[in-house]
Design an enzyme around this catalytic site. Structure first.
Site: not given
Lengths: 347, 347
Positions: A57, A59, A83, A117-118, A146, A321
């Site tokens: 992803h 984003d 991530d 995705e987030e 991931e 994150h």
């Protein structure tokens, strides 16, 4: 190029600049499909050769004073490093290597860079991409890159969210027998949920943990009034061998008393694809451990339509994150090397 | 004059016009003390004659389309008719009768019209009035004319409000073992509270009911996060034979698990004054039932400083605070007659 990708801010719904950067980095190879802020690079297909799609992803979550990034002590630091811009860089390097060296691969390789995705599952573009991109549906395996610290994490948990409402009747709190305390109803009725511990469920030799939690509760009118309603948020993470409707029945069975259950969302689990030969080939090529995925990922969206998928990527999950997000350059190199061996069919 | 008093809007903190109306209605008798929006009419004292003070609050709860009032079917209808302008009218008629007829009473009669009863206890003017009005402190009995349907309601419950907080640690809801679910802690820890039923406690022959309730609960961060905190409002109504600190200890004993309890307010119960001769005289004069007061009233503020007090008034409790609030004219007359016989010493 991981640091370059980190430095292009691409918080969810703001992926266009990063998609453009990926297109520039992979020239002269152009994406065969551009759809819904996402890119798909499909290979020329060869008869009898399976298609593997590497997916990541574009984003990230919002910044936490971690832009611009930097390289320090053997790692790339900055928003999305783990991530999953490190993984995107590995994908870009794979596209460049395949173009430049034209190696004799035993797999056809597609690459999917996708958006949002987030955000909650409703925002996922995967279902739309599968409809818009028939080539994608030919994949024998999707490798979702991931952060797994280069382990192979199979399947994923189902994720059921529900509101459970207990109702009663209000009255003066000095004469509660004239009413019916809804919060007392919830406290009694949710004993079993509050008392459960993680239950290990083994699927194809992998131990997943089913867990159920009250993640929110809200009720009450005033300190001197018997409450007539309380709403409880329940979250049930269930093993890949359970269907969504079975999960809902299981959750209902844990709730006692006169409650109404309203399903807010029920995301299917992802199938554990240990029976797919390509998974064993990826394991052999990467020397990776086979692990269960103890959360929900996009794997479920692919396996729901019959396409096997697994999680495998260079990022360390513990840095995802976080403000000090980072990915080690050794891990990036290990990931790239493993994918090269995988598509070449060597070990 | 009940209807006239009903039609003077006097929602809490807006009692001035009604106090002025009471002063006009009782002319030429003037209040001996005007303090904090309240009026006290003290009698000339006679040696050896006990003082009884009739007390009523001037304020009402907010209107519910029940102003102006009306007289219909033998009752006065309108905001405050039951709670407690009917009682204020009885007090006014008592003042007028004592002035006009100068009857040979066996009691000295004081009258207290006070403000802000319908607000939280912190707003009550009673403590200030007791300090500002030495004559009031001589009372052998205070008759608080709250709606009791002309029964004598003795004592009152203590009222303990507390916040009980359960803390844990947040984590991803798919891996709850990395956190500690505060809501689960509360559900387990509050079992005893949620399971209790009313406990009858007999004090001087009257049965009070002790009750404890969770009246509010609030916790949770997001549906997919293990909650790190939940705050629960507990309300404990306790019998007149228990001291406030004993009540707090009792409440703590009902709470299990790792919780912190913070007392928001703890209003003492009111003493049950069955040993006061004047109570028996009021009972005989009114032919009233002796009942326990199953809530908190200003009785507690008087008995806390050693002044006996009881509840007795014409309003019907079931109409208090309702849109169809009303008081029957028969009940007003019965209340007035009972008080006349009480102060005359006849039956």
């Amino acid at each position: 190029c991981t640091l370059d990708l980190v430095n292009i801010e691409s918080v969810s719904r703001n992926e266009a600049a990063l998609a453009q950067a990926v297109t520039s980095l992979t020239e002269p190879i152009a994406p065969s499909v551009v759809h819904d802020d996402s890119l798909f690079f499909a290979p020329a297909r060869r008869p009898g050769v399976p298609l593997v799609v590497f997916a990541g992803h574009l984003d990230t979550v919002p910044p936490q004073d971690n832009l611009p990034g930097r390289i320090d002590d053997g790692s790339v630091h900055g928003l999305g490093a783990s991530d999953m811009k490190g993984a995107l860089a590995v994908m870009v390097e794979m596209i460049r290597w395949l173009e430049r060296d034209d190696p004799d691969t035993s797999l056809d390789c597609g690459f999917l860079f996708f958006a949002r995705e987030e955000l909650p599952i409703d925002a996922s573009p995967i279902t739309g991409l599968l409809e818009a991109t028939p080539e994608l549906r030919d994949a024998s395996l999707v490798v979702i890159m991931e952060p797994t610290a280069n382990a192979i994490q199979l399947g994923c948990l189902g994720n059921l969210n529900a509101d459970v409402t207990y109702r009663g009747a209000s009255s003066h709190s000095a004469r509660p027998w004239l009413g019916d305390n809804a919060i007392h109803g919830a406290i009694s009725g949710l004993q079993k949920v509050a008392g459960t511990t993680a239950r290990e469920v083994t699927v194809d030799g992998l131990g997943f943990y089913e867990v159920v939690n009250v993640t929110g509760i809200d009720g009450g009118i005033a300190r001197n009034i018997i409450p007539d309603e309380v709403v409880c948020h329940l979250n049930f993470r269930y093993a890949p061998n359970r269907m969504p409707d079975e999960a809902e029945a299981e959750l209902r069975s844990l709730i006692a008393g006169d409650a109404t259950l309203s399903v807010i969302g029920n995301a299917s689990p992802g199938r554990v694809a240990t029976d797919n030969d390509l998974v064993e080939r990826l394991r052999a090529a990467s020397d990776a451990a086979l692990e269960p995925k103890q959360s929900w990922t996009n794997v479920a969206e692919f396996t729901a339509v019959g396409i096997d998928a697994v999680n495998f990527g260079p990022g360390a999950p513990e840095y995802a994150h976080r403000a000090d997000e980072q990915v080690s350059i050794d891990a990036l190199a290990a990931s790239f090397g493993a994918l090269q061996r995988f598509v070449l069919g060597t070990q």
